[in-house]
Design a protein around this motif. Structure first.
Motif, mmCIF file in Angstrom:
data_model
loop_
_atom_site.group_PDB
_atom_site.id
_atom_site.type_symbol
_atom_site.label_atom_id
_atom_site.label_comp_id
_atom_site.label_asym_id
_atom_site.label_seq_id
_atom_site.Cartn_x
_atom_site.Cartn_y
_atom_site.Cartn_z
ATOM 1 N N ARG A 1 17.782 61.818 20.364
ATOM 2 C CA ARG A 1 19.151 62.801 19.772
ATOM 3 C C ARG A 1 18.783 64.189 20.772
ATOM 4 N NH1 ARG A 1 22.439 60.133 15.505
ATOM 5 N NH2 ARG A 1 23.853 57.988 16.156
ATOM 6 N N ILE A 2 18.148 64.770 19.840
ATOM 7 C CA ILE A 2 17.051 65.605 20.363
ATOM 8 C C ILE A 2 16.949 65.651 22.335
ATOM 9 C CG2 ILE A 2 14.526 66.820 20.186
ATOM 10 C CD1 ILE A 2 15.054 66.363 17.346
ATOM 11 N N HIS A 3 16.258 64.792 22.629
ATOM 12 C CA HIS A 3 16.094 64.162 23.961
ATOM 13 C C HIS A 3 17.330 64.667 24.516
ATOM 14 C CE1 HIS A 3 14.165 63.178 27.305
ATOM 15 N NE2 HIS A 3 16.163 62.914 28.074
ATOM 16 N N GLU A 4 18.144 63.962 23.955
ATOM 17 C CA GLU A 4 19.458 64.466 24.824
ATOM 18 C C GLU A 4 20.531 65.811 25.054
ATOM 19 O OE1 GLU A 4 21.518 60.198 25.335
ATOM 20 O OE2 GLU A 4 22.277 60.933 23.738
ATOM 21 N N ALA A 5 20.206 66.323 23.748
ATOM 22 C CA ALA A 5 21.047 67.382 23.175
ATOM 23 C C ALA A 5 20.427 67.966 23.938
ATOM 24 C CB ALA A 5 20.769 67.511 21.805
ATOM 25 N N VAL B 1 17.783 69.854 32.485
ATOM 26 C CA VAL B 1 16.607 70.101 32.840
ATOM 27 C C VAL B 1 16.393 68.098 33.172
ATOM 28 C CG1 VAL B 1 15.545 71.763 31.612
ATOM 29 C CG2 VAL B 1 15.842 69.325 30.884
ATOM 30 N N PRO B 2 15.261 67.505 33.703
ATOM 31 C CA PRO B 2 15.603 66.572 34.195
ATOM 32 C C PRO B 2 14.643 65.803 33.057
ATOM 33 C CG PRO B 2 14.131 67.720 35.875
ATOM 34 C CD PRO B 2 14.751 68.553 34.596
ATOM 35 N N ASP B 3 15.017 64.492 33.035
ATOM 36 C CA ASP B 3 14.649 63.820 31.150
ATOM 37 C C ASP B 3 13.108 63.961 31.085
ATOM 38 O OD1 ASP B 3 16.951 62.178 30.276
ATOM 39 O OD2 ASP B 3 16.203 60.718 31.949
ATOM 40 N N ALA B 4 12.493 64.167 32.246
ATOM 41 C CA ALA B 4 10.625 63.370 32.377
ATOM 42 C C ALA B 4 10.320 64.972 32.059
ATOM 43 C CB ALA B 4 9.966 63.446 33.414
ATOM 44 N N SER B 5 11.026 66.248 31.722
ATOM 45 C CA SER B 5 10.193 67.857 31.057
ATOM 46 C C SER B 5 9.905 68.295 30.498
ATOM 47 C CB SER B 5 11.365 68.600 32.131
ATOM 48 O OG SER B 5 12.958 68.766 32.225
ATOM 49 N N VAL B 6 10.954 67.130 28.671
ATOM 50 C CA VAL B 6 11.675 67.693 27.962
ATOM 51 C C VAL B 6 10.309 66.252 27.010
ATOM 52 C CG1 VAL B 6 12.937 66.733 25.756
ATOM 53 C CG2 VAL B 6 13.684 66.927 28.808
ATOM 54 N N ARG B 7 9.748 67.348 25.914
ATOM 55 C CA ARG B 7 9.784 66.451 24.854
ATOM 56 C C ARG B 7 9.296 66.682 24.069
ATOM 57 N NH1 ARG B 7 7.287 66.421 29.892
ATOM 58 N NH2 ARG B 7 5.151 66.367 30.604
ATOM 59 N N VAL B 8 9.844 65.570 23.183
ATOM 60 C CA VAL B 8 9.807 65.323 21.383
ATOM 61 C C VAL B 8 8.419 65.029 20.503
ATOM 62 C CG1 VAL B 8 11.473 64.802 19.628
ATOM 63 C CG2 VAL B 8 12.059 65.419 22.012
ATOM 64 N N ILE B 9 8.206 66.344 19.558
ATOM 65 C CA ILE B 9 7.242 66.173 18.702
ATOM 66 C C ILE B 9 7.596 65.770 17.373
ATOM 67 C CG2 ILE B 9 5.196 66.782 17.964
ATOM 68 C CD1 ILE B 9 4.500 67.522 20.586
ATOM 69 N N VAL B 10 7.595 64.459 16.631
ATOM 70 C CA VAL B 10 8.025 64.646 14.885
ATOM 71 C C VAL B 10 6.257 65.084 14.416
ATOM 72 C CG1 VAL B 10 9.018 62.590 13.350
ATOM 73 C CG2 VAL B 10 10.266 63.248 15.242
ATOM 74 N N ARG B 11 6.091 65.793 13.591
ATOM 75 C CA ARG B 11 5.535 65.659 13.052
ATOM 76 C C ARG B 11 5.808 65.300 11.656
ATOM 77 N NH1 ARG B 11 1.510 68.571 15.616
ATOM 78 N NH2 ARG B 11 1.975 70.006 16.949
#
Ligand SMILES: O=C(O)C/C=C/C(=O)C(=O)O
Length: 64
Positions: A23-27, A34-44
């Motif tokens: 959901r964070i990615h899509e938002a 921006v393109p899908d491949a450009s989005v990074r999501v890191i969960v710590r």
């Protein structure tokens, strides 16, 4: 290249974290256009023994 980091206390099941990441990615993708491949999501994930608020750890709060 947007990079979103979120810090949580350990303990949630993986499926819930994966949904959060999706959901964070899509938002971010849709809002920034921006393109899908450009989005990074890191969960710590932080152990409840390593997170305090008001000098009370999350683990101590759960015990009391
Ligand atoms: O819900 C979490 O993952 C983290 C919770 C933090 C707190 O409850 C706090 O900082 O007081």
């Amino acid at each position: 290249m947007p990079l979103i980091e979120i810090t949580l206390a350990e303990g949630r099941e993986y499926a819930r974290l994966r949904t959060l990441m999706h959901r964070i990615h899509e938002a971010v993708r849709d809002t920034l256009d921006v393109p899908d491949a450009s989005v990074r999501v890191i969960v710590r994930e932080v152990p409840p023994t390593h997170w305090s608020a008001g000098d009370v750890t999350l683990q101590e709060r759960e015990r009391d």
